[in-house]
Design a protein around this motif. Structure first.
Motif, PDB file in Angstrom:
ATOM      1  N   UNK A 130     -25.293  -6.308   3.237  1.00  0.00           N
ATOM      2  CA  UNK A 130     -25.260  -4.844   3.189  1.00  0.00           C
ATOM      3  C   UNK A 130     -26.522  -4.252   3.812  1.00  0.00           C
ATOM      4  N   UNK A 131     -27.685  -4.831   3.500  1.00  0.00           N
ATOM      5  CA  UNK A 131     -28.948  -4.322   4.031  1.00  0.00           C
ATOM      6  C   UNK A 131     -29.001  -4.479   5.542  1.00  0.00           C
ATOM      7  N   UNK A 132     -28.560  -5.651   6.033  1.00  0.00           N
ATOM      8  CA  UNK A 132     -28.592  -5.877   7.475  1.00  0.00           C
ATOM      9  C   UNK A 132     -27.636  -4.933   8.205  1.00  0.00           C
ATOM     10  N   UNK A 133     -26.466  -4.710   7.632  1.00  0.00           N
ATOM     11  CA  UNK A 133     -25.499  -3.811   8.253  1.00  0.00           C
ATOM     12  C   UNK A 133     -26.034  -2.384   8.295  1.00  0.00           C
ATOM     13  N   UNK A 134     -26.631  -1.945   7.175  1.00  0.00           N
ATOM     14  CA  UNK A 134     -27.183  -0.597   7.110  1.00  0.00           C
ATOM     15  C   UNK A 134     -28.302  -0.407   8.117  1.00  0.00           C
ATOM     16  N   UNK A 135     -29.192  -1.400   8.223  1.00  0.00           N
ATOM     17  CA  UNK A 135     -30.319  -1.277   9.131  1.00  0.00           C
ATOM     18  C   UNK A 135     -29.888  -1.388  10.589  1.00  0.00           C
ATOM     19  N   UNK A 136     -28.847  -2.160  10.852  1.00  0.00           N
ATOM     20  CA  UNK A 136     -28.322  -2.242  12.214  1.00  0.00           C
ATOM     21  C   UNK A 136     -27.757  -0.897  12.653  1.00  0.00           C
ATOM     22  N   UNK A 137     -27.109  -0.197  11.726  1.00  0.00           N
ATOM     23  CA  UNK A 137     -26.563   1.127  12.040  1.00  0.00           C
ATOM     24  C   UNK A 137     -27.686   2.117  12.333  1.00  0.00           C
ATOM     25  N   UNK A 138     -28.751   2.081  11.510  1.00  0.00           N
ATOM     26  CA  UNK A 138     -29.896   2.972  11.744  1.00  0.00           C
ATOM     27  C   UNK A 138     -30.580   2.635  13.055  1.00  0.00           C
ATOM     28  N   UNK A 139     -30.715   1.332  13.325  1.00  0.00           N
ATOM     29  CA  UNK A 139     -31.359   0.892  14.557  1.00  0.00           C
ATOM     30  C   UNK A 139     -30.549   1.317  15.776  1.00  0.00           C
ATOM     31  N   UNK A 140     -29.230   1.244  15.659  1.00  0.00           N
ATOM     32  CA  UNK A 140     -28.357   1.647  16.765  1.00  0.00           C
ATOM     33  C   UNK A 140     -28.519   3.135  17.080  1.00  0.00           C
ATOM     34  N   UNK A 141     -28.601   3.951  16.028  1.00  0.00           N
ATOM     35  CA  UNK A 141     -28.790   5.395  16.220  1.00  0.00           C
ATOM     36  C   UNK A 141     -30.123   5.672  16.915  1.00  0.00           C
ATOM     37  N   UNK A 142     -31.185   4.996  16.456  1.00  0.00           N
ATOM     38  CA  UNK A 142     -32.508   5.180  17.066  1.00  0.00           C
ATOM     39  C   UNK A 142     -32.507   4.751  18.520  1.00  0.00           C
ATOM     40  N   UNK A 143     -31.864   3.617  18.803  1.00  0.00           N
ATOM     41  CA  UNK A 143     -31.802   3.116  20.176  1.00  0.00           C
ATOM     42  C   UNK A 143     -31.094   4.106  21.092  1.00  0.00           C
ATOM     43  N   UNK A 144     -30.025   4.713  20.600  1.00  0.00           N
ATOM     44  CA  UNK A 144     -29.289   5.684  21.420  1.00  0.00           C
ATOM     45  C   UNK A 144     -30.131   6.927  21.691  1.00  0.00           C
ATOM     46  N   UNK A 145     -30.871   7.369  20.675  1.00  0.00           N
ATOM     47  CA  UNK A 145     -31.722   8.541  20.860  1.00  0.00           C
ATOM     48  C   UNK A 145     -32.873   8.254  21.816  1.00  0.00           C
ATOM     49  N   UNK A 146     -33.308   6.994  21.850  1.00  0.00           N
ATOM     50  CA  UNK A 146     -34.450   6.634  22.691  1.00  0.00           C
ATOM     51  C   UNK A 146     -34.039   6.035  24.033  1.00  0.00           C
TER      52      UNK A 146
END
Length: 297
Positions: A130-146
């Motif tokens: 669950x933690x890895x999935x949640x952090x992957x989603x947050x990381x994906x959002x950050x990557x798209x913004x950057x």
């Protein structure tokens, strides 16, 4: 003001301003018909990029900066200058802190990789997934913004992630929380690490927990040794700005980015990073101590 009531008022200010920020964000999102980033692929939203960055800036301001200013001015009855114990007597102190952050990049990268490789015991496998999935989603959002493609986008990203975010976080964690703990006669080192721990926890990212703990403590020592919040802010701004520029280089100058990454990951770079950083930290502490002694005398 009593300790418990002081903390409750601060938390109340944070919740109130965060709610206002979330409400404003929802209104803007609704009327602009923004599509969730998780449903978009790559740079499929160039016309909405600046609006999304604006919303990120609103989120940072409403979560960190605005509630702290509200609390500090109207409940503590202090001025903005009171965030610091001492004036910034020498600009070189600020620059030393910034240079330390730059030299610590290879070390921090090693901490990041080690943290990401951590695994919980098998009994907590579901929690880990669950933690890895949640952090992957947050990381994906950050990557798209950057995924920054133009110089104007780089400037906006630097303002939001490199300036607004660090100022708000440092004002809250170092300017108020660390300072209040010290005023309540908590041991300075305990105050630094307790604040750094909270700073890392509040990001809700287990696989980025230790790098943020390390940086939070570093900013805390900068604040404690210098007595000036702008030193911690400057170091935090430098760290986040480097992160944004690195993202820009990744998409615009991939070959240069790859070469720099290879060099920074070498054993020589890591050893040099540790040696120079230790020397500069001792210099920073000694210079601030000498300035403090000269002021007292």
């Amino acid at each position: 003001m009593q300790k418990s009531s002081s903390l409750l008022i601060l938390v109340g200010c944070i919740f109130l301003c965060s709610a206002l920020g979330i409400g404003l964000g929802l209104v803007i999102t609704h009327f602009s018909e923004l599509t969730p980033l998780t449903e978009l692929s790559d740079r499929a939203f160039p016309d909405q990029w600046f609006l999304r960055m604006f919303l990120n800036g609103v989120s940072h301001v409403s979560t960190f900066l605005l509630p702290v200013i509200l609390y500090w001015r109207y409940f503590e009855r202090r001025s903005l200058a009171d965030f610091s114990w001492k004036k910034l007597n020498s600009p070189s102190v600020l620059w030393i802190a910034v240079i330390i952050v730059v030299f610590l990049i290879p070390v921090n990268q090693q901490i990041i990789e080690w943290n990401q490789s951590l695994k919980l015991p098998s009994a907590f496998a579901q929690i880990e997934n669950w933690m890895r999935k949640t952090e992957q989603e947050k990381s994906l959002i950050t990557q798209k913004l950057l995924q920054i493609e133009s110089f104007s986008e780089l400037l906006v990203a630097l303002m939001v992630f490199g300036v607004i975010g660090p100022i708000g976080e440092e004002v809250l964690f170092r300017g108020v929380l660390q300072r209040k703990l010290t005023e309540w006669h908590v041991n300075p080192v305990t105050s630094i690490w307790a604040t750094a721990l909270l700073f890392s926890i509040i990001h809700f990212q287990f696989y980025g927990f230790f790098p943020r703990l390390f940086l939070g403590a570093l900013f805390g020592y900068f604040f404690y040794w210098s007595g000036n919040l702008w030193v911690a802010i400057g170091a935090h701004v430098a760290n986040n700005s480097i992160f944004v520029i690195t993202a820009y280089a990744h998409y615009n100058w991939p070959s240069i980015h790859k070469s720099i990454s290879t060099i920074s990951e070498s054993t020589i770079s890591i050893l040099l990073s540790i040696s120079v950083s230790i020397y500069l930290l001792r210099l920073f502490r000694r210079r601030n101590f000498l300035m403090y002694q000269s002021i007292r005398n």
